[in-house]
Motif scaffolding. Structure first.
Motif, PDB file in Angstrom:
ATOM      1  N   TYR A 116       0.952   4.110  -2.910  1.00 19.76           N
ATOM      2  CA  TYR A 116       0.778   5.509  -2.546  1.00 19.76           C
ATOM      3  C   TYR A 116       1.788   6.411  -3.245  1.00 19.76           C
ATOM      4  O   TYR A 116       1.436   7.409  -3.847  1.00 19.76           O
ATOM      5  CB  TYR A 116       0.892   5.652  -1.033  1.00 19.76           C
ATOM      6  CG  TYR A 116       0.764   7.062  -0.532  1.00 19.76           C
ATOM      7  CD1 TYR A 116      -0.438   7.743  -0.661  1.00 19.76           C
ATOM      8  CD2 TYR A 116       1.836   7.718   0.061  1.00 19.76           C
ATOM      9  CE1 TYR A 116      -0.565   9.035  -0.208  1.00 19.76           C
ATOM     10  CE2 TYR A 116       1.713   9.004   0.525  1.00 19.76           C
ATOM     11  CZ  TYR A 116       0.507   9.659   0.381  1.00 19.76           C
ATOM     12  OH  TYR A 116       0.390  10.945   0.830  1.00 19.76           O
ATOM     13  N   PHE A 148      -3.946   5.216  -0.792  1.00 21.44           N
ATOM     14  CA  PHE A 148      -3.142   4.074  -0.354  1.00 21.44           C
ATOM     15  C   PHE A 148      -3.919   2.786  -0.393  1.00 21.44           C
ATOM     16  O   PHE A 148      -3.355   1.706  -0.279  1.00 21.44           O
ATOM     17  CB  PHE A 148      -2.623   4.318   1.060  1.00 21.44           C
ATOM     18  CG  PHE A 148      -3.724   4.302   2.081  1.00 21.44           C
ATOM     19  CD1 PHE A 148      -4.531   5.411   2.249  1.00 21.44           C
ATOM     20  CD2 PHE A 148      -3.969   3.178   2.840  1.00 21.44           C
ATOM     21  CE1 PHE A 148      -5.566   5.394   3.171  1.00 21.44           C
ATOM     22  CE2 PHE A 148      -4.997   3.153   3.762  1.00 21.44           C
ATOM     23  CZ  PHE A 148      -5.800   4.270   3.926  1.00 21.44           C
ATOM     24  N   SER A 173       0.826  -1.191   0.000  1.00 21.68           N
ATOM     25  CA  SER A 173       0.000   0.000   0.000  1.00 21.68           C
ATOM     26  C   SER A 173       0.872   1.257   0.000  1.00 21.68           C
ATOM     27  O   SER A 173       0.556   2.252  -0.642  1.00 21.68           O
ATOM     28  CB  SER A 173      -0.957  -0.105   1.183  1.00 21.68           C
ATOM     29  OG  SER A 173      -0.962   1.016   1.934  1.00 21.68           O
ATOM     30  N   SER A 199      -6.463  10.588   5.499  1.00 18.41           N
ATOM     31  CA  SER A 199      -6.095  10.562   4.082  1.00 18.41           C
ATOM     32  C   SER A 199      -7.264  10.168   3.182  1.00 18.41           C
ATOM     33  O   SER A 199      -7.136  10.175   1.977  1.00 18.41           O
ATOM     34  CB  SER A 199      -4.902   9.644   3.850  1.00 18.41           C
ATOM     35  OG  SER A 199      -5.291   8.330   4.022  1.00 18.41           O
ATOM     36  N   THR A 204      -1.292  10.961   6.764  1.00 15.62           N
ATOM     37  CA  THR A 204      -1.001   9.717   6.051  1.00 15.62           C
ATOM     38  C   THR A 204       0.170   8.970   6.667  1.00 15.62           C
ATOM     39  O   THR A 204       0.192   7.744   6.714  1.00 15.62           O
ATOM     40  CB  THR A 204      -0.700  10.007   4.580  1.00 15.62           C
ATOM     41  OG1 THR A 204      -1.800  10.733   4.062  1.00 15.62           O
ATOM     42  CG2 THR A 204      -0.534   8.727   3.786  1.00 15.62           C
TER      43      THR A 204
END
Lengths: 630, 165
Positions: free
Chosen positions: A227, A235, A223, A498, A605
């Motif tokens: 991203y 993500f 992930s 996020s 994030t």
């Protein structure tokens, strides 16, 4: 020459593991026909697979284009590190890695001293049979040592998206997790033949933790890669392939909690077995979904229907064997009286939610397939479905996570419990007000989830505080649980920030033009042409200012890879604990002065990655703990 | 209970197996086996281009494209190949003539007639949601729909479907 040797080793693996397989099948008909030492077979197939893998790696390193896989997935210009990681950057090599990991787990288990020799032998018989199925899959449908003649002088290049350190280590971790569940399956099925003696729980425990840690890291790394490499600004996309990895993770997490109870209270033993078998079945189902191409996914793997049929066969036979063994033993699920307000009760609650989550995500993932076969209709299930089913489950889940650690084993009283954590509840009010005060302009849902995330972190810290108050050292077990729970809390905060609080700007930006996002001024300074080892890059230069002061220069890129004629986006990210400023650059406008730029501000994030780190650390602590307590 | 579990298990495996035979990227059209929608639009050459032009011609291909769409450029060589065996008509979605002409000049035109669809209305009538999309039309009935660029590997299907009977 080396590659021929590699193939010979692979064939030897097939031949030797077939003995285990033959005995597994045959022992159902005639149990005392021949006795084999499966430990020796395990050691041999591990050694052979390792040699085979090394020779494939060698072929990649020297760019031996006479091998099809090397010719299609490598290139002489490729940096050495990517020649190396290219070994698993393709279907054939990655399945060989899968086999290697599988035999490696068998090998490690054979060195595990706690089990009796007979039990070990039984477990390894099953594990070797699994290896046999995989190695026959490799040899008959995806042989990495296949040659072509005449062979090309130059290779086709590794997919540029895979030319990235994040992705280089993501598949091995994921495999260590996925395949680690094979040994859990073997242990559980062997325990079934053994009459489910309680001691198998102790043997099983460290393997659950280690596989879970690797899967957690694997998913986290994947992930993280998505991203910063894909340039989509997110993500997690609820893609079938991502879901496929999440499903075994959820059941494994349930298993992780159950096994603690099983170990301590000797209840939930059968349930542990069911979860173990289910987890491995889901890993295989994931592999099937990913590799056969039955679902539309952003992950483009090389798909081939014959391979699909074989993996399905693998999935069917392994799950059938597991289910058959379980039912055949005719174990009744023993009725256990537990109250909800107790540690056992809370962990059962955890299991119920984990499994309902697994089930709904599974349905959402494969429903398009069922719909297309049964009703001949085309539908797709996207992020809104998953987000909306996730949310209602989260509330009781988080509540259980907060209360759970404070409940006592056996029987507890709600009033006494609340009394015990009254200071904590007071803290929750203060935190909630604080979160609300700081974010009152943002959507209510984000405030709720960030507050809940903070609650989890705080309640975990409060646990530590209680121990310090009583002047007792925090027990290792509890410390591991606290660390992992803090990880979940941080993860929730990061994911909420996020997704719900994300700010996005997509526009044509002129050179010299400045844009404001959050409290940053993003000035576009221009585009440079850069030449990399095997690509040409258009690098945008952005000056990031905060209150008139330049804090950083960000350089997002758009890379054109020479060999494969592919384009990749390299986002540039300025991370801080409050959020990431994330810039991706697109194409030039017709009038040559403007460029498409995409600028995101993704709050919190970084906490996602920190959360994953905490989760993995918590798991590691539990793992070490489960080893030392033998 | 036991038997139920096994039946369910085999049912799931069967579904997965059936699913293997299907191509998830295939998107059927509501228009399949139906008459093509009526339309009358201006062509690139300035003449009138209507649904009648697509009927009564046996098998024809209708291709939705635009000069601003990179995948359209990818499928272009395949269209040029197909234009040797079957007449191809194009509808350019939200495309200006001044952009389209140099594009065709550079790549060559496989199209008999190109209809202009400046506001994207025709694409909506045909249920086109992304470019490029291609329809095979036989005697005024829609026979097949292809979403996405026609690649080298798709040519066989197209050649088979457009074979004159």
């Amino acid at each position: 020459m080396i590659s021929e040797i590699g193939f010979v080793f692979l064939t030897l693996t097939l031949v030797i593991s077939s003995f285990s397989f033959a005995q597994l099948i045959y022992s159902h008909i005639n149990s005392r026909l021949f006795v084999l030492n499966h430990l020796k077979i395990t050691n041999l197939i591990f050694f052979f697979t390792l040699s085979s893998f090394i020779s494939l790696t060698y072929s990649f390193l020297i760019s031996d284009f006479s091998l099809n896989v090397v010719a299609q997935n490598s290139n002489s210009q490729l940096p050495t590190i990517y020649k190396f990681t290219g070994v698993w950057g393709n279907h054939e090599g990655s399945i060989l890695l899968w086999l290697l990991v599988m035999t490696f787990f068998g090998f490690l288990f054979s060195k595990n001293s706690s089990a009796t020799k007979e039990f070990k032998n039984n477990v390894l018989k099953i594990q070797n049979s699994l290896c046999f199925l995989v190695v026959s899959f490799i040899i008959f449908t995806s042989n990495p040592f296949e040659k072509s003649f005449p062979y090309p002088i130059e290779g086709g290049d590794l997919n540029p998206l895979l030319q990235d350190p994040g992705l280089a280590i993501h598949p091995p971790f994921l495999y260590l997790g996925y395949v680690g569940f094979s040994i859990i399956y073997s242990i559980s099925v062997a325990a079934l033949s053994d009459g489910v003696k309680n001691y198998f729980i102790k043997i099983l425990k460290p393997w659950v933790f280690i596989s879970w840690i690797f899967l957690t890291c694997g998913i986290g790394l994947g992930s993280w890669w998505a991203y910063y490499e894909l340039g989509w600004g997110g993500f997690w996309f609820w893609d079938p392939v991502e879901n496929a990895s999440l499903l075994p993770w959820l059941t494994a997490s349930a298993l992780l909690h159950t096994i603690v109870v099983a170990d301590k209270k000797k209840i939930f033993i059968n349930w542990t077995i069911i979860l173990s078998i289910l987890t491995f079945i889901l890993s295989l189902l994931g592999t099937f979904l990913v590799r056969s191409g039955v679902l539309v996914s952003v992950h483009a793997f090389a798909n081939d229907p014959t391979r699909g049929v074989y993996i399905l066969l693998l999935l069917a036979s392994i799950s059938f064997f597991g289910i058959f063994k379980y039912i055949n033993k005719n174990i009744q699920l023993r009725r256990v009286d537990i109250t909800l307000i107790s540690r056992e009760g809370m962990i059962s609650l955890n299991n119920i939610f984990m499994l309902s989550l697994t089930f709904t995500i599974l349905v959402g993932t494969i429903y398009p397939l069922f719909a297309s076969v049964l009703f001949n209709s085309k539908i797709s299930v996207g992020a809104p479905f998953f987000n909306s089913i996730l949310m209602p489950v989260m509330f009781p889940f988080i509540a259980g996570m907060i209360i759970g650690p404070y409940t006592k084993w056996g029987k507890d009283d709600l009033i006494v419990l609340l009394n015990r954590i009254k200071i904590l509840i007071l803290c929750f009010f203060i935190i909630s007000l604080l979160v609300w005060y700081l974010n009152y302009k943002t959507p209510i849902l984000s405030i709720i989830f960030i507050a809940l995330g903070c609650w989890i972190v705080f309640s975990s810290l409060f646990e530590v505080l209680q121990f310090i108050n009583k002047k007792i050292r925090v027990p290792k077990k509890i410390f591991a649980q606290i660390t992992a729970h803090i990880g979940i809390g941080l993860l929730i905060i990061g994911a909420t920030g996020s997704s719900i609080l994300k700010q996005e700007k997509i526009q044509f930006q002129e050179v010299g033009q400045s844009l404001k996002i959050k409290n940053f001024d993003v000035e576009f300074l221009g585009v440079k042409k850069i030449e990399g080892p095997n690509y040409i890059s258009q690098m945008g230069v952005f000056s990031i200012k905060k209150q008139g002061e330049q804090i950083k220069i960000l350089r997002p890129e758009k890379r054109f890879y020479n060999a494969g004629k592919q384009v990749t986006t390299e986002a540039a990210i300025h991370s801080s604990i409050f959020g990431d400023l994330y810039i991706a650059i697109g194409d030039v406008h017709e009038d040559k002065t403007k460029w498409t730029t995409r600028i995101w501000f993704n709050p919190f994030t970084i906490w996602i990655w920190i959360g994953v780190f905490f989760l993995a650390s918590g798991g590691s602590l539990s793992f070490i703990n489960s080893l030392s307590r033998k | 209970m036991k038997y139920f579990l096994f039946c369910f298990f085999f049912f799931c495996i069967y579904i997965l197996y059936e699913g293997l035979q299907k191509d998830p990227n295939l998107v059927p059209s509501n228009l399949i086996s139906k008459e093509i929608p009526e339309f009358s639009i201006e062509s690139l050459q300035g003449t009138n281009f209507t649904n009648v032009d697509l009927e009564n011609k046996g098998v024809v291909i209708l291709n939705f494209f635009a000069s601003w769409c990179p995948p359209c450029k990818i499928e272009h060589p395949q269209l040029l190949q197909l234009s040797n065996i079957v007449p191809i008509f194009g509808i350019a979605k939200k495309n200006k003539k001044k952009d389209l002409l140099p594009w065709l000049e550079e790549l060559g035109s496989p199209y008999e007639v190109i209809g202009m669809d400046p506001n994207g209305l025709q694409s909506i009538n045909w249920g086109v949601y992304g470019l490029p999309e291609t329809f095979i039309i036989q005697d005024g009935l829609v026979k097949y729909r292809h979403v996405g660029p026609i690649m080298e590997r798709d040519l066989e299907i197209f050649k088979n479907l457009t074979k004159k009977k």
